[in-house]
Enzyme design. Structure first.
Site, PDB file in Angstrom:
ATOM      1  N   SER A 152       0.824  -1.211   0.000  1.00  0.00           N
ATOM      2  CA  SER A 152       0.000   0.000   0.000  1.00  0.00           C
ATOM      3  C   SER A 152       0.856   1.257   0.000  1.00  0.00           C
ATOM      4  CB  SER A 152      -0.880   0.040   1.246  1.00  0.00           C
ATOM      5  OG  SER A 152      -1.678  -1.091   1.329  1.00  0.00           O
ATOM      6  N   HIS A 198      -0.629  -2.375  -7.253  1.00  0.00           N
ATOM      7  CA  HIS A 198      -1.427  -2.120  -6.051  1.00  0.00           C
ATOM      8  C   HIS A 198      -2.917  -2.189  -6.363  1.00  0.00           C
ATOM      9  CE1 HIS A 198      -2.727   0.795  -2.679  1.00  0.00           C
ATOM     10  NE2 HIS A 198      -2.753  -0.441  -2.256  1.00  0.00           N
ATOM     11  N   GLU A 245      -3.000   0.508  -9.247  1.00  0.00           N
ATOM     12  CA  GLU A 245      -1.897   1.479  -9.333  1.00  0.00           C
ATOM     13  C   GLU A 245      -0.653   0.715  -9.772  1.00  0.00           C
ATOM     14  OE1 GLU A 245      -2.030   5.138  -6.175  1.00  0.00           O
ATOM     15  OE2 GLU A 245      -1.837   3.158  -5.315  1.00  0.00           O
ATOM     16  N   ASN A 252      -3.226   6.220  -1.623  1.00  0.00           N
ATOM     17  CA  ASN A 252      -3.079   6.279  -0.161  1.00  0.00           C
ATOM     18  C   ASN A 252      -2.459   7.594   0.307  1.00  0.00           C
ATOM     19  OD1 ASN A 252      -4.300   3.972   0.981  1.00  0.00           O
ATOM     20  ND2 ASN A 252      -2.676   2.702   0.119  1.00  0.00           N
TER      21      ASN A 252
HETATM   22  N1  3HC Z   1     -16.331  -9.455  -3.373  1.00  0.00           N
HETATM   23  C1  3HC Z   1     -17.019  -9.397  -4.525  1.00  0.00           C
HETATM   24  N2  3HC Z   1     -18.056  -8.547  -4.724  1.00  0.00           N
HETATM   25  C2  3HC Z   1     -18.419  -7.770  -3.697  1.00  0.00           C
HETATM   26  C3  3HC Z   1     -17.754  -7.777  -2.458  1.00  0.00           C
HETATM   27  C4  3HC Z   1     -16.674  -8.689  -2.312  1.00  0.00           C
HETATM   28  N3  3HC Z   1     -15.965  -8.774  -1.181  1.00  0.00           N
HETATM   29  N4  3HC Z   1     -18.321  -6.881  -1.632  1.00  0.00           N
HETATM   30  C5  3HC Z   1     -19.321  -6.312  -2.341  1.00  0.00           C
HETATM   31  N5  3HC Z   1     -19.365  -6.832  -3.583  1.00  0.00           N
HETATM   32  C6  3HC Z   1     -20.240  -6.438  -4.682  1.00  0.00           C
HETATM   33  C7  3HC Z   1     -21.646  -6.941  -4.460  1.00  0.00           C
HETATM   34  O1  3HC Z   1     -21.781  -8.229  -5.054  1.00  0.00           O
HETATM   35  C8  3HC Z   1     -22.484  -5.905  -5.176  1.00  0.00           C
HETATM   36  O2  3HC Z   1     -22.541  -6.162  -6.564  1.00  0.00           O
HETATM   37  P1  3HC Z   1     -23.927  -5.968  -7.397  1.00  0.00           P
HETATM   38  O3  3HC Z   1     -24.387  -4.572  -7.066  1.00  0.00           O
HETATM   39  O4  3HC Z   1     -23.511  -6.161  -8.816  1.00  0.00           O
HETATM   40  O5  3HC Z   1     -24.827  -7.034  -6.874  1.00  0.00           O
HETATM   41  C9  3HC Z   1     -21.695  -4.611  -5.019  1.00  0.00           C
HETATM   42  O6  3HC Z   1     -20.336  -5.026  -4.716  1.00  0.00           O
HETATM   43  C10 3HC Z   1     -22.220  -3.783  -3.908  1.00  0.00           C
HETATM   44  O7  3HC Z   1     -22.207  -4.560  -2.726  1.00  0.00           O
HETATM   45  P2  3HC Z   1     -23.299  -4.487  -1.576  1.00  0.00           P
HETATM   46  O8  3HC Z   1     -24.621  -4.091  -2.170  1.00  0.00           O
HETATM   47  O9  3HC Z   1     -23.251  -5.749  -0.786  1.00  0.00           O
HETATM   48  O10 3HC Z   1     -22.744  -3.398  -0.584  1.00  0.00           O
HETATM   49  P3  3HC Z   1     -22.389  -1.895  -0.831  1.00  0.00           P
HETATM   50  O11 3HC Z   1     -23.255  -1.266  -1.872  1.00  0.00           O
HETATM   51  O12 3HC Z   1     -22.340  -1.353   0.524  1.00  0.00           O
HETATM   52  O13 3HC Z   1     -20.910  -1.957  -1.433  1.00  0.00           O
HETATM   53  C11 3HC Z   1     -18.563  -1.892  -1.248  1.00  0.00           C
HETATM   54  C12 3HC Z   1     -19.859  -2.550  -0.776  1.00  0.00           C
HETATM   55  C13 3HC Z   1     -18.317  -2.263  -2.706  1.00  0.00           C
HETATM   56  C14 3HC Z   1     -17.457  -2.471  -0.384  1.00  0.00           C
HETATM   57  C15 3HC Z   1     -18.702  -0.329  -1.107  1.00  0.00           C
HETATM   58  O14 3HC Z   1     -19.106  -0.010   0.181  1.00  0.00           O
HETATM   59  C16 3HC Z   1     -17.424   0.399  -1.420  1.00  0.00           C
HETATM   60  O15 3HC Z   1     -17.076   0.607  -2.567  1.00  0.00           O
HETATM   61  N6  3HC Z   1     -16.712   0.837  -0.349  1.00  0.00           N
HETATM   62  C17 3HC Z   1     -15.445   1.569  -0.482  1.00  0.00           C
HETATM   63  C18 3HC Z   1     -14.369   0.601  -0.802  1.00  0.00           C
HETATM   64  C19 3HC Z   1     -13.028   1.270  -0.909  1.00  0.00           C
HETATM   65  O16 3HC Z   1     -12.866   2.478  -0.790  1.00  0.00           O
HETATM   66  N7  3HC Z   1     -12.009   0.437  -1.141  1.00  0.00           N
HETATM   67  C20 3HC Z   1     -10.652   0.910  -1.220  1.00  0.00           C
HETATM   68  C21 3HC Z   1     -10.008   0.799   0.116  1.00  0.00           C
HETATM   69  S1  3HC Z   1      -8.348   1.383   0.081  1.00  0.00           S
HETATM   70  C22 3HC Z   1      -7.466   0.048  -0.410  1.00  0.00           C
HETATM   71  O17 3HC Z   1      -7.952  -1.032  -0.625  1.00  0.00           O
HETATM   72  C23 3HC Z   1      -5.996   0.270  -0.588  1.00  0.00           C
HETATM   73  C24 3HC Z   1      -5.188  -0.310   0.510  1.00  0.00           C
HETATM   74  O18 3HC Z   1      -3.834  -0.086   0.169  1.00  0.00           O
HETATM   75  C25 3HC Z   1      -5.441   0.302   1.866  1.00  0.00           C
END
Ligand code: 3HC
Length: 285
Positions: free
Chosen positions: A120, A141, A153, A192
């Site tokens: 990250s 990333h 990334e 990040n």
């Molecule tokens: N695997 C596969 N698909 C998933 C999933 C998973 N773990 N979690 C959710 N989904 C899919 C669902 O199947 C759904 O798809 P559909 O609409 O086609 O049926 C869609 O994502 C939306 O899921 P939900 O309806 O269950 O839930 P939400 O609408 O609350 O979405 C989320 C969940 C996608 C996690 C959303 O809240 C989100 O985008 N959150 C922000 C995530 C983010 O910012 N990630 C980056 C973090 S930083 C990082 O990773 C970098 C590291 O270095 C720190």
């Protein structure tokens, strides 16, 4: 070049997700964890995710069988010997990652194999220098949840060759169909470096008692259409990872803007790591 045989080291949330998207893209993937129990847990996690994809109609039962047939899980790093590409996704600790790259350099036999890191925030050049082929090491990333988030990334170090960079870009964009941005080899890269000061500011606001956690999160969800508020996002990413990223940024820039607040340090020390631990800023059932 055809890179059919992929290795993923680390089968946690990120490594499991990377393995899943690679196998769904038709590649043959081995996932290596630190021990048999962790390997079994990684397998359960990926198979659970594939099961949910079937339930949601995103994958047919036959496709799931085929994807699972392309995935294997184990605890022996030697299986990386014949891999065309290895992606490292272990704990966010520079010494652990560098030691792993040193071992991969000894094991991976193919002379033109790509060695990618899903770090990250740790500088890629530091990992590259642990190998005798630093020109083949590149940052790849991914973002969590990997099957959902479209971004990769791509981070070349000062030692990465243009051929490695082009091959890594091709892999992420053409094989995995992710959107690719090229980031500088500075702590935090692009995303990040922007996300961490935001989450640190939210924790400071909560720690200072200026607003409730719910209002901070609702404010950013409803006021800026973020899918999650910053404290929810910290819980989702894992507070240990959030802290490790902030510490790397602070160590690089020495700017209080990046400094992790005491509350975050105490929560990590107390094991309140977010969703994966059942408790972070919120409690999870
Ligand atoms: N695997 C596969 N698909 C998933 C999933 C998973 N773990 N979690 C959710 N989904 C899919 C669902 O199947 C759904 O798809 P559909 O609409 O086609 O049926 C869609 O994502 C939306 O899921 P939900 O309806 O269950 O839930 P939400 O609408 O609350 O979405 C989320 C969940 C996608 C996690 C959303 O809240 C989100 O985008 N959150 C922000 C995530 C983010 O910012 N990630 C980056 C973090 S930083 C990082 O990773 C970098 C590291 O270095 C720190």
């Amino acid at each position: 070049m055809n890179r059919q045989r992929v290795g993923v080291v680390g089968g946690g949330l990120m490594g499991g997700g990377i393995a899943e998207v690679c196998a769904r893209a038709g590649l043959e993937v081995v996932v290596v964890e630190a021990g048999p129990d962790l390997a079994a847990a990684a397998q359960r996690r990926v198979e659970g995710s594939l099961g949910r994809a079937v339930e949601r109609g995103k994958l047919s039962a036959e496709e799931r069988e085929a994807v699972q047939g392309r995935l294997s899980f184990g605890a022996d790093l030697e299986v990386m010997a014949d891999r065309d590409l290895v992606v490292e996704a272990v704990v966010e600790d520079a010494a652990v990652k560098a030691a792993l790259f040193r071992r991969l350099d000894e094991i991976v036999a193919r002379p033109d194999a790509l060695l990618g890191s899903n770090t990250s925030s740790i500088p890629i050049v530091r990992l590259a220098r642990a190998t005798r082929r630093p020109e083949q090491v590149v940052g790849l990333h991914f973002f969590s949840p990997v099957p959902v988030m479209n971004l990769v990334e791509l981070i070349p170090s000062v030692l990465t060759s243009p051929e490695t960079l082009a091959a890594a870009r091709d892999f992420a964009a053409e094989v995995l169909h992710k959107e690719v941005i090229q980031a500088p080899d500075r702590a935090g890269f692009i995303v990040n470096a922007l996300l961490s000061p935001y989450t640190m500011a939210a924790i400071r606001m909560y720690e200072g008692g200026h607003a409730t956690r719910e209002d901070i999160d609702r404010g950013m969800r409803l006021g800026t259409n973020h899918p999650m508020g910053p404290l929810q996002l910290c819980d989702f990413i894992g507070l240990d990872v959030v802290l490790a990223v902030a510490e790397t940024l602070y160590a690089e820039f020495k700017d209080p803007f990046y400094a992790p607040p005491p509350l975050l340090l105490r929560m990590v020390e107390g094991g309140l790591l977010g969703r994966k631990a059942g408790r972070g800023f919120y409690a999870y059932g």
